[in-house]
Design a protein around this motif. Sequence first.
Motif, PDB file in Angstrom:
ATOM      1  N   MET A   1       0.845  -1.196   0.000  1.00  0.00           N
ATOM      2  CA  MET A   1       0.000   0.000   0.000  1.00  0.00           C
ATOM      3  C   MET A   1       0.879   1.244   0.000  1.00  0.00           C
ATOM      4  SD  MET A   1      -3.026   1.122   2.664  1.00  0.00           S
ATOM      5  CE  MET A   1      -1.892   1.348   4.025  1.00  0.00           C
ATOM      6  N   ASP A   2       0.539   2.222  -0.843  1.00  0.00           N
ATOM      7  CA  ASP A   2       1.303   3.461  -0.910  1.00  0.00           C
ATOM      8  C   ASP A   2       1.178   4.245   0.390  1.00  0.00           C
ATOM      9  OD1 ASP A   2       1.982   3.943  -4.035  1.00  0.00           O
ATOM     10  OD2 ASP A   2       0.067   2.911  -3.804  1.00  0.00           O
ATOM     11  N   ARG A   3       2.288   4.864   0.800  1.00  0.00           N
ATOM     12  CA  ARG A   3       2.284   5.735   1.975  1.00  0.00           C
ATOM     13  C   ARG A   3       2.113   7.165   1.486  1.00  0.00           C
ATOM     14  NH1 ARG A   3       1.284   3.309   6.558  1.00  0.00           N
ATOM     15  NH2 ARG A   3       2.405   4.968   7.663  1.00  0.00           N
ATOM     16  N   LEU A   4       0.912   7.647   1.542  1.00  0.00           N
ATOM     17  CA  LEU A   4       0.604   8.971   1.022  1.00  0.00           C
ATOM     18  C   LEU A   4       0.483   9.987   2.157  1.00  0.00           C
ATOM     19  CD1 LEU A   4      -2.044   7.920  -1.648  1.00  0.00           C
ATOM     20  CD2 LEU A   4       0.408   8.320  -1.973  1.00  0.00           C
ATOM     21  N   ILE A   5       0.680  11.255   1.813  1.00  0.00           N
ATOM     22  CA  ILE A   5       0.645  12.334   2.789  1.00  0.00           C
ATOM     23  C   ILE A   5      -0.731  12.985   2.794  1.00  0.00           C
ATOM     24  CG2 ILE A   5       1.658  14.562   3.442  1.00  0.00           C
ATOM     25  CD1 ILE A   5       4.182  13.682   1.892  1.00  0.00           C
ATOM     26  N   ILE A   6      -1.236  13.254   3.989  1.00  0.00           N
ATOM     27  CA  ILE A   6      -2.490  13.996   4.128  1.00  0.00           C
ATOM     28  C   ILE A   6      -2.147  15.401   4.619  1.00  0.00           C
ATOM     29  CG2 ILE A   6      -4.678  14.178   5.357  1.00  0.00           C
ATOM     30  CD1 ILE A   6      -4.785  11.159   5.459  1.00  0.00           C
ATOM     31  N   ASP A   7      -2.381  16.378   3.773  1.00  0.00           N
ATOM     32  CA  ASP A   7      -2.138  17.780   4.121  1.00  0.00           C
ATOM     33  C   ASP A   7      -3.445  18.354   4.681  1.00  0.00           C
ATOM     34  OD1 ASP A   7      -2.148  20.724   3.774  1.00  0.00           O
ATOM     35  OD2 ASP A   7      -0.194  20.389   2.841  1.00  0.00           O
ATOM     36  N   PRO A   8      -3.449  18.810   5.949  1.00  0.00           N
ATOM     37  CA  PRO A   8      -4.692  19.310   6.556  1.00  0.00           C
ATOM     38  C   PRO A   8      -5.350  20.430   5.757  1.00  0.00           C
ATOM     39  CG  PRO A   8      -3.023  18.997   8.240  1.00  0.00           C
ATOM     40  CD  PRO A   8      -2.331  18.825   6.917  1.00  0.00           C
ATOM     41  N   GLU A   9      -4.547  21.327   5.172  1.00  0.00           N
ATOM     42  CA  GLU A   9      -5.132  22.429   4.404  1.00  0.00           C
ATOM     43  C   GLU A   9      -5.810  21.906   3.148  1.00  0.00           C
ATOM     44  OE1 GLU A   9      -4.062  26.914   2.791  1.00  0.00           O
ATOM     45  OE2 GLU A   9      -2.429  25.507   3.209  1.00  0.00           O
ATOM     46  N   PHE A  10      -5.206  20.938   2.488  1.00  0.00           N
ATOM     47  CA  PHE A  10      -5.835  20.329   1.316  1.00  0.00           C
ATOM     48  C   PHE A  10      -7.115  19.598   1.723  1.00  0.00           C
ATOM     49  CE2 PHE A  10      -1.668  19.772  -1.327  1.00  0.00           C
ATOM     50  CZ  PHE A  10      -1.544  21.157  -1.376  1.00  0.00           C
ATOM     51  N   ARG A  11      -7.011  18.790   2.777  1.00  0.00           N
ATOM     52  CA  ARG A  11      -8.156  17.990   3.224  1.00  0.00           C
ATOM     53  C   ARG A  11      -9.341  18.872   3.617  1.00  0.00           C
ATOM     54  NH1 ARG A  11      -6.737  15.809   8.661  1.00  0.00           N
ATOM     55  NH2 ARG A  11      -7.253  17.996   9.105  1.00  0.00           N
ATOM     56  N   ASP A  12      -9.054  19.998   4.288  1.00  0.00           N
ATOM     57  CA  ASP A  12     -10.132  20.826   4.817  1.00  0.00           C
ATOM     58  C   ASP A  12     -10.853  21.634   3.749  1.00  0.00           C
ATOM     59  OD1 ASP A  12      -9.517  19.807   7.266  1.00  0.00           O
ATOM     60  OD2 ASP A  12      -8.444  21.585   7.994  1.00  0.00           O
ATOM     61  N   LYS A  13     -10.313  21.661   2.529  1.00  0.00           N
ATOM     62  CA  LYS A  13     -11.025  22.327   1.438  1.00  0.00           C
ATOM     63  C   LYS A  13     -12.145  21.452   0.898  1.00  0.00           C
ATOM     64  CE  LYS A  13      -8.494  26.039   1.345  1.00  0.00           C
ATOM     65  NZ  LYS A  13      -7.993  25.854   2.721  1.00  0.00           N
ATOM     66  N   PHE A  36     -12.664   1.958  -7.405  1.00  0.00           N
ATOM     67  CA  PHE A  36     -12.639   2.243  -8.830  1.00  0.00           C
ATOM     68  C   PHE A  36     -12.130   3.647  -9.149  1.00  0.00           C
ATOM     69  CE2 PHE A  36     -16.216  -1.045  -9.228  1.00  0.00           C
ATOM     70  CZ  PHE A  36     -15.300  -2.063  -9.449  1.00  0.00           C
ATOM     71  N   SER A  37     -12.460   4.633  -8.303  1.00  0.00           N
ATOM     72  CA  SER A  37     -11.993   6.000  -8.542  1.00  0.00           C
ATOM     73  C   SER A  37     -10.566   6.143  -8.017  1.00  0.00           C
ATOM     74  CB  SER A  37     -12.905   7.017  -7.840  1.00  0.00           C
ATOM     75  OG  SER A  37     -14.215   6.956  -8.359  1.00  0.00           O
ATOM     76  N   PRO A  38      -9.627   6.568  -8.852  1.00  0.00           N
ATOM     77  CA  PRO A  38      -8.235   6.648  -8.406  1.00  0.00           C
ATOM     78  C   PRO A  38      -8.020   7.750  -7.366  1.00  0.00           C
ATOM     79  CG  PRO A  38      -8.470   7.664 -10.550  1.00  0.00           C
ATOM     80  CD  PRO A  38      -9.790   7.013 -10.258  1.00  0.00           C
ATOM     81  N   LEU A  39      -6.991   7.574  -6.554  1.00  0.00           N
ATOM     82  CA  LEU A  39      -6.565   8.620  -5.640  1.00  0.00           C
ATOM     83  C   LEU A  39      -5.750   9.630  -6.444  1.00  0.00           C
ATOM     84  CD1 LEU A  39      -5.325   6.420  -2.633  1.00  0.00           C
ATOM     85  CD2 LEU A  39      -7.640   7.286  -3.076  1.00  0.00           C
ATOM     86  N   ILE A  40      -6.071  10.899  -6.325  1.00  0.00           N
ATOM     87  CA  ILE A  40      -5.353  11.940  -7.056  1.00  0.00           C
ATOM     88  C   ILE A  40      -4.297  12.525  -6.111  1.00  0.00           C
ATOM     89  CG2 ILE A  40      -5.550  14.033  -8.430  1.00  0.00           C
ATOM     90  CD1 ILE A  40      -7.199  11.688  -9.477  1.00  0.00           C
ATOM     91  N   VAL A  41      -3.045  12.509  -6.528  1.00  0.00           N
ATOM     92  CA  VAL A  41      -1.966  12.965  -5.645  1.00  0.00           C
ATOM     93  C   VAL A  41      -1.043  13.938  -6.384  1.00  0.00           C
ATOM     94  CG1 VAL A  41      -2.006  10.787  -4.366  1.00  0.00           C
ATOM     95  CG2 VAL A  41      -0.373  11.091  -6.226  1.00  0.00           C
ATOM     96  N   TRP A  42      -0.370  14.756  -5.606  1.00  0.00           N
ATOM     97  CA  TRP A  42       0.659  15.673  -6.110  1.00  0.00           C
ATOM     98  C   TRP A  42       1.848  15.596  -5.166  1.00  0.00           C
ATOM     99  CZ3 TRP A  42       1.737  20.627  -3.554  1.00  0.00           C
ATOM    100  CH2 TRP A  42       2.782  21.325  -4.173  1.00  0.00           C
ATOM    101  N   ASP A  43       2.970  15.202  -5.685  1.00  0.00           N
ATOM    102  CA  ASP A  43       4.198  15.103  -4.895  1.00  0.00           C
ATOM    103  C   ASP A  43       3.974  14.238  -3.646  1.00  0.00           C
ATOM    104  OD1 ASP A  43       6.875  15.586  -4.431  1.00  0.00           O
ATOM    105  OD2 ASP A  43       6.516  17.434  -3.302  1.00  0.00           O
ATOM    106  N   GLY A  44       3.226  13.149  -3.812  1.00  0.00           N
ATOM    107  CA  GLY A  44       2.975  12.226  -2.711  1.00  0.00           C
ATOM    108  C   GLY A  44       1.895  12.652  -1.749  1.00  0.00           C
ATOM    109  N   THR A  45       1.242  13.792  -2.023  1.00  0.00           N
ATOM    110  CA  THR A  45       0.198  14.322  -1.148  1.00  0.00           C
ATOM    111  C   THR A  45      -1.164  14.155  -1.808  1.00  0.00           C
ATOM    112  OG1 THR A  45       1.730  15.953  -0.234  1.00  0.00           O
ATOM    113  CG2 THR A  45      -0.611  16.356   0.098  1.00  0.00           C
TER     114      THR A  45
END
Length: 311
Positions: A1-13, A36-45
């Motif tokens: 499983m990928d280790r992805l970053i959760i950015d609070p500012e991104f999440r709270d939007k 089925f819907s892919p996770l959209i990430v930028w620079d691991g976030t």
Amino acid sequence: MDRLIIDPEFRDKIPPLTEDEFTLLEENILSDGAVFSPLIVWDGTILDGHNRYEIIQKHPELTYAVHKMSFDNRYEALSWICKHQLGRRNLTPQQKKYLIGQRYEAEKMAHGGDRKSTTAKSTVQNEQLKPKNAAVTRQRIADDAGTSESYVMRAGWYAQGVDAAEEALPGIKQEILTGAIKPTETAVAAVAKAAPEERSRLAADLKKSKDDRDKKPRPAYHKAPPAASRKAEMQKIAEISAEMERDKAPSTEENVLCSLDGEIVSFMELFDRIFQEYPRLLSDSHYRQELIQIMQKMKQYIADIEGGRTE
């Protein structure tokens, strides 16, 4: 499983799911056996898919895909998040306005704002773009969202107010954006414009019901007799002057436009309340005609400005 970053500012939007909505999403994913819907990430976030990622962490046997995107800075990423979320069908009017405002704030920063701090928040920021560029930005967002440039400008002030209120009174953002409480746009925007020590009180006032706010006696609205017209006008001018002295004068033409736009919104809200309390002003043909004649003064004022008035 990928280790992805959760950015609070991104999440709270992203408007959060209710418990029932999250449970239904989880049940559907488990029934399908895959996300089925892919996770959209930028620079691991993560930019989109926070709820899906939470479900994946609970059920690592699920298969899923990751779609990577590229942006020059976090403000471009924030703008994409807001634009993407605006495509949802189940947004409340408040959530839509907040996302449009947040997109405007992010694009101001992405195209000329202060990028030194990667944790900069969008509350109470000064206009970072030149007026012409800011207008172009607002119009582009307005075209995408199917609204007006002035709405985008107000949405920016509204979004700043929501974030300032949340900082002063945690939890109120969710109440505002879900419509659990329905303060006026002007009242929300005022929180961001106020001094820091005043924001907690103003945020708490947003929770008050209309009845609580209207406890003081309301004056009866009627046509003043001719002899009193001049006196009434002078009193109104004095009240406006006193109000202007209480607030810090806007420092730029851009801020003046925002302030004027807020006053127009307040004016329309006042008229809506009057029409609710005195419905015959609209239903009775005699009163309606008098009302139209009164409002023609504003129409003529606008026509004078459109005609090139400079004083």
